[in-house]
Motif scaffolding. Structure first.
Motif, PDB file in Angstrom:
ATOM      1  N   ASN A   8       0.821  -1.211   0.000  1.00  0.00           N
ATOM      2  CA  ASN A   8       0.000   0.000   0.000  1.00  0.00           C
ATOM      3  C   ASN A   8       0.855   1.262   0.000  1.00  0.00           C
ATOM      4  N   VAL A   9       1.906   1.257   0.800  1.00  0.00           N
ATOM      5  CA  VAL A   9       2.795   2.415   0.860  1.00  0.00           C
ATOM      6  C   VAL A   9       3.489   2.622  -0.470  1.00  0.00           C
ATOM      7  N   LEU A  10       3.970   1.537  -1.075  1.00  0.00           N
ATOM      8  CA  LEU A  10       4.626   1.626  -2.378  1.00  0.00           C
ATOM      9  C   LEU A  10       3.652   2.098  -3.453  1.00  0.00           C
ATOM     10  N   SER A  11       2.435   1.591  -3.436  1.00  0.00           N
ATOM     11  CA  SER A  11       1.425   2.009  -4.420  1.00  0.00           C
ATOM     12  C   SER A  11       1.110   3.489  -4.280  1.00  0.00           C
ATOM     13  N   LEU A  12       0.957   3.950  -3.041  1.00  0.00           N
ATOM     14  CA  LEU A  12       0.703   5.371  -2.815  1.00  0.00           C
ATOM     15  C   LEU A  12       1.883   6.228  -3.272  1.00  0.00           C
ATOM     16  N   ALA A  13       3.088   5.804  -2.952  1.00  0.00           N
ATOM     17  CA  ALA A  13       4.277   6.575  -3.340  1.00  0.00           C
ATOM     18  C   ALA A  13       4.400   6.655  -4.854  1.00  0.00           C
ATOM     19  N   LEU A  14       4.193   5.548  -5.550  1.00  0.00           N
ATOM     20  CA  LEU A  14       4.265   5.555  -7.014  1.00  0.00           C
ATOM     21  C   LEU A  14       3.135   6.392  -7.616  1.00  0.00           C
ATOM     22  N   GLY A  15       1.963   6.298  -7.053  1.00  0.00           N
ATOM     23  CA  GLY A  15       0.842   7.094  -7.549  1.00  0.00           C
ATOM     24  C   GLY A  15       1.083   8.581  -7.389  1.00  0.00           C
ATOM     25  N   PHE A  16       1.544   9.001  -6.206  1.00  0.00           N
ATOM     26  CA  PHE A  16       1.821  10.413  -5.995  1.00  0.00           C
ATOM     27  C   PHE A  16       2.990  10.883  -6.854  1.00  0.00           C
ATOM     28  N   ALA A  17       4.000  10.039  -7.020  1.00  0.00           N
ATOM     29  CA  ALA A  17       5.120  10.405  -7.891  1.00  0.00           C
ATOM     30  C   ALA A  17       4.643  10.577  -9.331  1.00  0.00           C
ATOM     31  N   PHE A  18       3.763   9.693  -9.789  1.00  0.00           N
ATOM     32  CA  PHE A  18       3.225   9.784 -11.145  1.00  0.00           C
ATOM     33  C   PHE A  18       2.434  11.079 -11.331  1.00  0.00           C
ATOM     34  N   LEU A  19       1.730  11.513 -10.304  1.00  0.00           N
ATOM     35  CA  LEU A  19       0.912  12.722 -10.411  1.00  0.00           C
ATOM     36  C   LEU A  19       1.716  14.010 -10.233  1.00  0.00           C
ATOM     37  N   TYR A  20       2.629  14.036  -9.265  1.00  0.00           N
ATOM     38  CA  TYR A  20       3.262  15.286  -8.886  1.00  0.00           C
ATOM     39  C   TYR A  20       4.666  15.492  -9.437  1.00  0.00           C
ATOM     40  N   LEU A  21       5.358  14.447  -9.848  1.00  0.00           N
ATOM     41  CA  LEU A  21       6.705  14.604 -10.391  1.00  0.00           C
ATOM     42  C   LEU A  21       6.721  15.434 -11.672  1.00  0.00           C
ATOM     43  N   PRO A  22       5.813  15.232 -12.621  1.00  0.00           N
ATOM     44  CA  PRO A  22       5.823  16.103 -13.803  1.00  0.00           C
ATOM     45  C   PRO A  22       5.593  17.578 -13.468  1.00  0.00           C
ATOM     46  N   ILE A  23       4.756  17.849 -12.495  1.00  0.00           N
ATOM     47  CA  ILE A  23       4.520  19.241 -12.098  1.00  0.00           C
ATOM     48  C   ILE A  23       5.795  19.830 -11.500  1.00  0.00           C
ATOM     49  N   LEU A  24       6.455  19.062 -10.656  1.00  0.00           N
ATOM     50  CA  LEU A  24       7.705  19.523 -10.055  1.00  0.00           C
ATOM     51  C   LEU A  24       8.764  19.784 -11.120  1.00  0.00           C
ATOM     52  N   LEU A  25       8.862  18.899 -12.103  1.00  0.00           N
ATOM     53  CA  LEU A  25       9.836  19.096 -13.184  1.00  0.00           C
ATOM     54  C   LEU A  25       9.519  20.343 -14.007  1.00  0.00           C
ATOM     55  N   LEU A  26       8.254  20.600 -14.254  1.00  0.00           N
ATOM     56  CA  LEU A  26       7.879  21.815 -14.982  1.00  0.00           C
ATOM     57  C   LEU A  26       8.260  23.063 -14.207  1.00  0.00           C
ATOM     58  N   VAL A  27       8.054  23.041 -12.912  1.00  0.00           N
ATOM     59  CA  VAL A  27       8.421  24.199 -12.090  1.00  0.00           C
ATOM     60  C   VAL A  27       9.936  24.403 -12.126  1.00  0.00           C
ATOM     61  N   ILE A  28      10.692  23.336 -12.009  1.00  0.00           N
ATOM     62  CA  ILE A  28      12.157  23.455 -12.039  1.00  0.00           C
ATOM     63  C   ILE A  28      12.627  23.963 -13.391  1.00  0.00           C
ATOM     64  N   TYR A  29      12.109  23.387 -14.479  1.00  0.00           N
ATOM     65  CA  TYR A  29      12.540  23.796 -15.813  1.00  0.00           C
ATOM     66  C   TYR A  29      12.020  25.175 -16.196  1.00  0.00           C
ATOM     67  N   SER A  30      11.061  25.719 -15.487  1.00  0.00           N
ATOM     68  CA  SER A  30      10.604  27.076 -15.783  1.00  0.00           C
ATOM     69  C   SER A  30      11.649  28.110 -15.386  1.00  0.00           C
ATOM     70  N   PHE A  31      12.599  27.723 -14.561  1.00  0.00           N
ATOM     71  CA  PHE A  31      13.687  28.617 -14.163  1.00  0.00           C
ATOM     72  C   PHE A  31      14.946  28.402 -14.997  1.00  0.00           C
ATOM     73  N   ASN A  32      14.871  27.652 -16.089  1.00  0.00           N
ATOM     74  CA  ASN A  32      16.005  27.390 -16.958  1.00  0.00           C
ATOM     75  C   ASN A  32      16.338  28.641 -17.766  1.00  0.00           C
ATOM     76  N   ALA A  33      17.607  28.989 -17.853  1.00  0.00           N
ATOM     77  CA  ALA A  33      18.039  30.181 -18.600  1.00  0.00           C
ATOM     78  C   ALA A  33      18.079  29.932 -20.094  1.00  0.00           C
ATOM     79  N   SER A  34      18.119  28.693 -20.514  1.00  0.00           N
ATOM     80  CA  SER A  34      18.233  28.368 -21.936  1.00  0.00           C
ATOM     81  C   SER A  34      16.883  28.437 -22.639  1.00  0.00           C
ATOM     82  N   ARG A  35      16.929  28.693 -23.965  1.00  0.00           N
ATOM     83  CA  ARG A  35      15.708  28.662 -24.771  1.00  0.00           C
ATOM     84  C   ARG A  35      15.266  27.229 -25.018  1.00  0.00           C
ATOM     85  N   LEU A  36      16.197  26.290 -24.947  1.00  0.00           N
ATOM     86  CA  LEU A  36      15.903  24.883 -25.201  1.00  0.00           C
ATOM     87  C   LEU A  36      15.587  24.162 -23.895  1.00  0.00           C
ATOM     88  N   VAL A  37      14.601  23.319 -23.942  1.00  0.00           N
ATOM     89  CA  VAL A  37      14.220  22.573 -22.744  1.00  0.00           C
ATOM     90  C   VAL A  37      15.246  21.493 -22.437  1.00  0.00           C
TER      91      VAL A  37
END
Length: 169
Positions: A8-37
């Motif tokens: 159950n803990v592993l399923s919850l962790a994977l589920g939350f990672a699947f939902l929130y990791l892309p959002i976190l990556l978008l926030v981090i890459y929004s501070f990138n100085a380059s024009r290329l992603v």
């Protein structure tokens, strides 16, 4: 006491990672100085400054906020009134038609509703713009308000509330 298994803990962790990791990556890459992603050039707020200087984006965001407030308010008021009419007045002429039209957006895809409303606005000759978008959003969301309000106003719940001391219906 509820015991969590490792599965159950592993399923919850994977589920939350699947939902929130892309959002976190978008926030981090929004501070990138380059024009290329794909190329990291360091931390920068350059793109946020560009965003704040883009007049068209800011006007579109303001229109979206106005549509959201207006359609949410209209849907709340109209959905509440519809739910009260369906629960309070019992059987009345046209009740089946009214409830069918009210709940139709729940079972129809949003694209079909949007296209139908667009065709209606064109056929009637209404200029498409802010007000038609607000009406379409209110129409789409009013049924959700009505379902929630109607479920909270069921007769067993209101009679139970009266027995617990509630004075108004």
């Amino acid at each position: 006491m509820l015991r969590l298994s490792w599965f159950n803990v592993l399923s919850l962790a994977l589920g939350f990672a699947f939902l929130y990791l892309p959002i976190l990556l978008l926030v981090i890459y929004s501070f990138n100085a380059s024009r290329l992603v794909t190329v990291w050039a360091g931390w920068s707020t350059r793109w946020y400054a560009e965003l704040l200087n883009d007049r068209a984006i800011l006007e579109a965001a303001w229109v979206s906020l106005r549509v959201a407030v207006l359609s949410a308010t209209a849907a709340t008021v109209l959905g509440t009134l519809a739910a009260v009419a369906l629960t309070r007045f019992g059987r009345f002429g046209g009740r089946l038609l009214f409830s069918g039209m009210l709940y139709a957006p729940l079972v129809m895809p949003e694209v079909i509703i949007g296209l139908s409303l667009l065709l209606l606005f064109v056929a009637v000759g209404i200029d498409r713009g802010f007000w038609t978008v607000a009406v379409a959003h209110s129409t789409l969301t009013m049924c959700f308000v009505a379902v929630i309000v109607q479920s909270s106003r069921r007769p067993p719940l209101t009679s139970a509330a009266r027995r617990c001391g509630r004075s108004s219906p």
